[in-house]
Each structure stands twice: as structure tokens, then as C-alpha cells.
Design a protein around this motif. Structure first.
Motif, PDB file in Angstrom:
ATOM      1  N   ALA A 134       0.815  -1.212   0.000  1.00 38.79           N
ATOM      2  CA  ALA A 134       0.000   0.000   0.000  1.00 38.79           C
ATOM      3  C   ALA A 134       0.853   1.268   0.000  1.00 38.79           C
ATOM      4  O   ALA A 134       1.895   1.343   0.668  1.00 38.79           O
ATOM      5  CB  ALA A 134      -0.920   0.004   1.210  1.00 38.79           C
ATOM      6  N   THR A 135       0.360   2.266  -0.733  1.00 39.33           N
ATOM      7  CA  THR A 135       0.933   3.621  -0.709  1.00 39.33           C
ATOM      8  C   THR A 135      -0.203   4.629  -0.539  1.00 39.33           C
ATOM      9  O   THR A 135      -0.166   5.715  -1.114  1.00 39.33           O
ATOM     10  CB  THR A 135       1.708   3.925  -2.006  1.00 39.33           C
ATOM     11  N   THR A 136      -1.196   4.273   0.254  1.00 34.40           N
ATOM     12  CA  THR A 136      -2.413   5.082   0.355  1.00 34.40           C
ATOM     13  C   THR A 136      -2.366   6.128   1.459  1.00 34.40           C
ATOM     14  O   THR A 136      -3.170   7.057   1.471  1.00 34.40           O
ATOM     15  CB  THR A 136      -3.626   4.172   0.593  1.00 34.40           C
ATOM     16  N   ASN A 137      -1.429   5.982   2.401  1.00 37.33           N
ATOM     17  CA  ASN A 137      -1.328   6.941   3.496  1.00 37.33           C
ATOM     18  C   ASN A 137      -0.701   8.241   2.978  1.00 37.33           C
ATOM     19  O   ASN A 137       0.448   8.247   2.527  1.00 37.33           O
ATOM     20  CB  ASN A 137      -0.472   6.353   4.616  1.00 37.33           C
ATOM     21  N   PRO A 138      -1.425   9.362   3.022  1.00 31.80           N
ATOM     22  CA  PRO A 138      -0.888  10.605   2.463  1.00 31.80           C
ATOM     23  C   PRO A 138       0.097  11.321   3.372  1.00 31.80           C
ATOM     24  O   PRO A 138       0.667  12.338   3.002  1.00 31.80           O
ATOM     25  CB  PRO A 138      -2.142  11.463   2.269  1.00 31.80           C
ATOM     26  N   GLY A 139       0.313  10.825   4.584  1.00 29.78           N
ATOM     27  CA  GLY A 139       1.136  11.530   5.554  1.00 29.78           C
ATOM     28  C   GLY A 139       2.614  11.283   5.375  1.00 29.78           C
ATOM     29  O   GLY A 139       3.097  10.899   4.311  1.00 29.78           O
ATOM     30  N   GLY A 140       3.350  11.511   6.468  1.00 27.47           N
ATOM     31  CA  GLY A 140       4.790  11.335   6.436  1.00 27.47           C
ATOM     32  C   GLY A 140       5.518  12.645   6.195  1.00 27.47           C
ATOM     33  O   GLY A 140       4.937  13.723   6.235  1.00 27.47           O
TER      34      GLY A 140
END
Length: 361
Positions: A134-140
């Protein structure tokens, strides 16, 4: 560097951004050795003369000058995009990328080979990762967000694209994963957690191999490839190897729980898109006196620093030092024919002369 399949680059036009950076300095000679006709984009004439002497065509200008870059990209078979300025805000890097991508599409570039990062994956560094993760987390961090936005724009774009997602790239000239770690050792002791995690690292020449292979594979669509070494290795193997080469420094293990308890409370707010002060000072000094002179001055100063300090990991480094996730390279092996040649022993051997020179051995 002789790589099976790279002979298909013979006579092809290849345009490179970031040619004077850590990876670019290894890539450009490999492209020339493969017979490619290489053009590079530089922000100034600094470093241009040596490149031109080796047979490279140099274009000077800003990457966000869309009209000028479009003109330079006409007739190019491959665009290899390495450039990312860690001393500039992520938003500025993203703006420059968007101008470059638009120019490449308008110029009809045959394909784009783009260097992204393993950090785009939500599970990095704790989980096992493949290209389907997954690469769905927009944070970081702003860096992660910019790299993720670049990938999404390329996947939705008009050009065939190979997106390479390297893990931690080490070797001669690696500011983060060779120079910084050895500077810590030169100052004393590096503290690692107990139990210790694994390092998903890739020697720079293996990444160059992947770049060459991505430049010639047939029927390229819009594809992603995780690029790492043959196998992960212990952090103490990498750092201890550096200590042996420079003849300085030590490693001390501390229980991971004790290290975590000693960290300040985690800031859960938005991370500002502002480069650290040290990075901004470095950028200014490099502009004034040139990169080589600045780095030589820094090395001389560091040799005279005390050698009894202990470097404890911050939250980011502790997460890396204690991580157990593995990054799979099966897809790159199958689709690209990627065959990393450097395990940790070979990577350290190939870095030895650089570090001995850097530390005056």
C-alpha cells in the motif's frame, strides 16, 4: 560497467538530471560505456568541463524552465530523472518535477526512468514490501509526500515510465548512508538497539545497473520496481565494516526499550516543509566556494573533533535500526533482469578506497 542488455543503449540519446550527484556520478560513465549519447542538465557550469571532456553534451538551466527544457528534450529516447535537492523545500522539488514531466511529454521523449524511494510505502520500514504494498497513506515527511506525488503523476502521465524505488543507497559519496555514518564513527561510538534490526541497503552500482536495464526493457508501460541488494544485512555489519576501514569508532548496543523511553514525546503534528538549518548553510557555502572545496574543508575540520562522543539514534534512526521488514526484489529480477552483484562484503570492499582517502589513511 558491462551489463548484459545495456549494449542496446548504443547510439541512443539519453538525458540525465542530477548528473553531478551521488548516483549521477556513477551513472553517466556507465551510460557512456554502453554507447549512449548522453546529455545532462546542470544548474550552472560547475562541473561541466569534465563532463564535456568525457563526451557528454551539457545543457545549463533550471529544471522548472519548461520551454527551455522542452527544447533540450526533443529527440531524446530516454529521460533519467535523478535530481532532488535535499537542501530545498519538497514543494520546490515537486514544482520542478512537474515542469520537467510536462516538457518531456510535449517533447515526445521515448520513456522516463525515474528514481523514487522505498519510503513511499505505508509499511516502510517495519513491514515486508513488494510493489503491491500500500501507498495510500498521504502523511509522512514532505520528502515522502513529494516522492509519492511524483509517482502518481507519472503513472497517470502520457510517457512509458519505469519508477525505481531504491532502499538505502550506500557507497562512495553517499551522504546519508556512508559519509554520515562514518563521520559518527570518527567522532566516537554509534549506539544501536538490542535486539538489532536489518538494513535493506543497495550498493550504488547495483542501482546504476537497474537504471541501465530499465532504459532498454521492451514493452515498457507505467511500472514500479523495488531495488535493493541481494539480501538485507545487519546494521552492525555495515557500521562495523566502516569502522574497520577507517580504523576509528565503535558500536555499543543498548536495549531498544531503554532507547525508546529516552526519546522526547513524538510530535504528531504536520512536519514543516523547511530544510534543516545545516542544510541551508551547506547550500549557501557550496554556492560560494564550490562543492569540492566545501566538502574538503568539512572533512579537515571533522578530523580535529573529539573522538569520544556517543551518537544515540533519534526516533527516525531508531525505527530503521530496529526494523525487521524485508524489501522484495523479485519483480525487478524477473522483469528487468536485475542481478545485484554487491552483497555487504563486496559493497564495503568497493567503498574502501573512497573512505581511506576521505579519512587520510
Amino acid at each position: 560497467m558491462n551489463i548484459s542488455g545495456s549494449e542496446h543503449l548504443g547510439g541512443k540519446t539519453v538525458f540525465v538530471t542530477g548528473a553531478t550527484g551521488f548516483i549521477g556520478r556513477r551513472l553517466v560513465p556507465a551510460l557512456l560505456n554502453s554507447g549512449a549519447k548522453v546529455t545532462v542538465l546542470l544548474r550552472s557550469r560547475h562541473g561541466a568541463r569534465a563532463l564535456e571532456a568525457s563526451g557528454v553534451h551539457v545543457v545549463t538551466g533550471a529544471m522548472n524552465d519548461r520551454t527551455a527544457i522542452e527544447t533540450a528534450l526533443h529527440g531524446q529516447s530516454v529521460l533519467i530523472h535523478l535530481a532532488y535537492d535535499m537542501r530545498a523545500p519538497a514543494a520546490r522539488n515537486l514544482d520542478a518535477f512537474e515542469a520537467l514531466k510536462s516538457a518531456a511529454e510535449a517533447a515526445g521523449v521515448g520513456r522516463i526512468v525515474h528514481v523514487s524511494s522505498i519510503v513511499v510505502y505505508d509499511g516502510w520500514p517495519q513491514e515486508n514490501l513488494t510493489e503491491q504494498s500500500a501507498t495510500t497513506n498521504p502523511g509522512g515527511t514532505p520528502y515522502r509526500q513529494a516522492k509519492l506525488a511524483m509517482e502518481q503523476a507519472l503513472i497517470q502521465g502520457k510517457c512509458p515510465v519505469a519508477i525505481l524505488q531504491p532502499t538505502l543507497v550506500y557507497g562512495p559519496g553517499s551522504m546519508l548512508w556512508t559519509d554520515r555514518l562514518t563521520d559518527w564513527l570518527a567522532g566516537g561510538t554509534v549506539v544501536l538497539p538490542e535486539p538489532e534490526g536489518i538494513c535493506n541497503g543497495v550498493f550504488v552500482d547495483d542501482l546504476v545497473q537497474a537504471l541501465l536495464r530499465a532504459s532498454v526493457i521492451d514493452d515498457l508501460g507505467r511500472e514500479r520496481f523495488i531495488i535493493s541488494g541481494p539480501e538485507p544485512f545487519a546494521w552492525s555489519g555495515l557500521i562495523g565494516g566502516y569502522a574497520e576501514i577507517i580504523g576509528r569508532g565503535a558500536i555499543r548496543h543498548v536495549p531498544v526499550r531503554r532507547l525508546r523511553d529516552s526519546l522526547p514525546p513524538e510530535d504528531t503534528g504536520e512536519i514543516p516543509d523547511t530544510p534543516p538549518l545545516a542544510a541551508r548553510v551547506s547550500a549557501t557555502a557550496r554556492a560560494w566556494i564550490g562543492r569540492e572545496r566545501f566538502e574538503s574543508l568539512v572533512r579537515r575540520l571533522k578530523r580535529h573533533l573529539p573522538s569520544d562522543a556517543e551518537v544515540y539514534p533519534d526516533r527516525y534512526m531508531l525505527d530503521l535500526y530496529s526494523a525487521t521488514g524485508r524489501c522484495r526484489i523479485d519483480h525487478a529480477r524477473t522483469r528487468l533482469g536485475y542481478a545485484p552483484a554487491h552483497d555487504l562484503k563486496a559493497g564495503l570492499a568497493a567503498t574502501r578506497a573512497y573512505l581511506e582517502s576521505r579519512y587520510g589513511k
